[in-house]
Design an enzyme around this catalytic site. Sequence first.
Site, PDB file in Angstrom:
ATOM      1  N   GLY A  37      39.231  38.284  54.697  1.00 23.07           N
ATOM      2  CA  GLY A  37      40.833  37.865  54.205  1.00 23.07           C
ATOM      3  C   GLY A  37      42.034  39.312  54.574  1.00 23.07           C
ATOM      4  O   GLY A  37      43.439  38.460  54.284  1.00 23.07           O
ATOM      5  N   ARG A  52      33.117  34.440  43.582  1.00 18.82           N
ATOM      6  CA  ARG A  52      32.146  34.910  42.784  1.00 18.82           C
ATOM      7  C   ARG A  52      31.894  35.360  41.250  1.00 18.82           C
ATOM      8  O   ARG A  52      30.588  35.853  40.654  1.00 18.82           O
ATOM      9  CB  ARG A  52      33.150  36.694  42.959  1.00 18.82           C
ATOM     10  CG  ARG A  52      32.997  37.350  44.231  1.00 18.82           C
ATOM     11  CD  ARG A  52      33.137  38.345  44.662  1.00 18.82           C
ATOM     12  NE  ARG A  52      33.492  39.324  46.002  1.00 18.82           N
ATOM     13  CZ  ARG A  52      33.483  40.061  46.649  1.00 18.82           C
ATOM     14  NH1 ARG A  52      34.576  40.959  46.002  1.00 18.82           N
ATOM     15  NH2 ARG A  52      33.806  40.089  47.680  1.00 18.82           N
ATOM     16  N   ASP A 108      37.135  44.589  43.008  1.00 18.13           N
ATOM     17  CA  ASP A 108      36.201  43.898  44.445  1.00 18.13           C
ATOM     18  C   ASP A 108      34.383  44.790  43.435  1.00 18.13           C
ATOM     19  O   ASP A 108      33.920  44.333  44.085  1.00 18.13           O
ATOM     20  CB  ASP A 108      35.951  44.497  45.779  1.00 18.13           C
ATOM     21  CG  ASP A 108      37.038  43.864  46.336  1.00 18.13           C
ATOM     22  OD1 ASP A 108      37.354  42.617  45.842  1.00 18.13           O
ATOM     23  OD2 ASP A 108      37.624  44.877  47.617  1.00 18.13           O
TER      24      ASP A 108
HETATM   25  C1  S3P Z   1      42.226  44.763  49.917  1.00 17.87           C
HETATM   26  C2  S3P Z   1      43.059  44.279  48.437  1.00 17.87           C
HETATM   27  C3  S3P Z   1      41.884  43.145  47.498  1.00 17.87           C
HETATM   28  C4  S3P Z   1      40.634  42.787  47.773  1.00 17.87           C
HETATM   29  C5  S3P Z   1      40.138  43.009  49.487  1.00 17.87           C
HETATM   30  C6  S3P Z   1      41.154  44.507  50.168  1.00 17.87           C
HETATM   31  C7  S3P Z   1      43.145  45.160  50.331  1.00 17.87           C
HETATM   32  O1  S3P Z   1      42.251  41.593  47.947  1.00 17.87           O
HETATM   33  O2  S3P Z   1      40.067  42.300  46.811  1.00 17.87           O
HETATM   34  O3  S3P Z   1      38.687  43.270  49.409  1.00 17.87           O
HETATM   35  O4  S3P Z   1      42.757  45.964  51.442  1.00 17.87           O
HETATM   36  O5  S3P Z   1      44.660  44.621  50.669  1.00 17.87           O
HETATM   37  P1  S3P Z   1      43.635  40.914  46.834  1.00 17.87           P
HETATM   38  O6  S3P Z   1      45.207  41.730  47.582  1.00 17.87           O
HETATM   39  O7  S3P Z   1      43.673  39.484  47.406  1.00 17.87           O
HETATM   40  O8  S3P Z   1      43.147  40.944  45.485  1.00 17.87           O
END
Ligand code: S3P
Length: 443
Positions: free
Chosen positions: A95, A352, A321
Amino acid sequence: MRSLCSRPVEALKGDISIPGDKSISHRALILSASAVGETRISGLLEGEDVLATAAALRCLGAGVERGGDGVWHVHGRGVGGFDEPAAVLEMGNSGTAARLLIGLVASHPFTSFFSGDASLRARPMKRIIEPLAQFGAAFETREGDRLPLAVRGARNPIPIAYTLPVASAQVKSAILLAALNTPGLTTVVEAQPTRDHSELMLRHFGAKVTVESAPGGGRVITLAGHPEIAGKDVAVPGDPSSAAFPVVAALLVAGSRLTVRGVGVNPLRAGLLDCLREMGAGLTLTEARQVGGEPVADLTVEAGPLKGVDVPAERAPTMIDEYPVLAVAAACADGVSRMHGLGELRVKESDRLRAIADGLTRAGVKVEIDADTLIVHGRGRPPLGGCAIETNLDHRIAMAFLVFGMAATEPVVIDDAGPIDTSFPGFVALMNGLGARIGDETS
Ligand code: S3P
């Protein structure tokens, strides 16, 4: 699919370092590719998620080469200098790769196509499409604003002022990356502060970023577009989200003592440590220092009894996380734990909240979900275990339940260990080196 079995263990002992921070590794690659000249990155996480970002940046025209273990050399294109990619950009499970890179190309005058694995193709993208469309980018998506998607980058991007509707560092970072190739000042307002690795690294490369406090504890982040950013070496600290697994395992398995060197302790990532302290965990931080502009320390933990904890919703962004592994700690603690404000867990690599509740229930733990609150009833003794867990392409569910198996009275089997390589290559070998017994069901 490769199933693995984690058996109860005697004690975990060792002195280790942990692979590089995943969030910082993505940003190091993206910003060095956006800078003029060469950057040497050391300690880069060589997990599949980060490799997806490296491959995409190559498709966009940057030079991205592996020099040796964790050492990478990037030849940047300069802000606004990327080429239209000739192939679909494959984001795998990540993501962060998808959202940050879609932000990056949203202010470039060409069209890019993004896709990913089944987990990523199910995740919401509206949260980035909405602000990036305000810059002037156009999107075609699958039903429900999901991947695969096409982004037609803005020819004449317009700076925006945007208030985040969800506490998300990925959305904030997508906007800041789009703002790089946009004239004028772009502002992001976040009601709840989220990890600030993008802000810190933008500054490290020479961009002008200001951060002001907003009423109620929020932040206003402003980036001046078209900065002259130049290649600059980056050292990536150890990932606190990866360290969380051996750390919690060592707290739960009687007789354990573990030191983890060079872990990132950025306060916007350190919520788990606060929870563990409140649960009565024996943990000490020493050798506080800075690595690549980020606070780092050595962390030592010793096993001991834990008690239940009440985790306020405001803490969620600083440990988003870490809930799967915190829930495992809560299952072994004495008393009820309540974790509030977990709505975002439903849209991670898997749902989750459901995965934690289902897995712990199967393992003989009483768990409830009340709206966005997770309630875990710990009984102050090792839970039963003796169950099989579906990981659903989610690395953190896989690792959390392998940790559970170390502390339970009966082994725990996960159906698919493959996703662990997205964030923590070498996890099984590292844990077994500490004394864990993770292997085939038959071994
Ligand atoms: C991340 C932000 C978080 C986290 C992901 C990494 C990042 O997600 O859960 O593992 O590197 O900016 P969200 O921005 O959707 O909260």
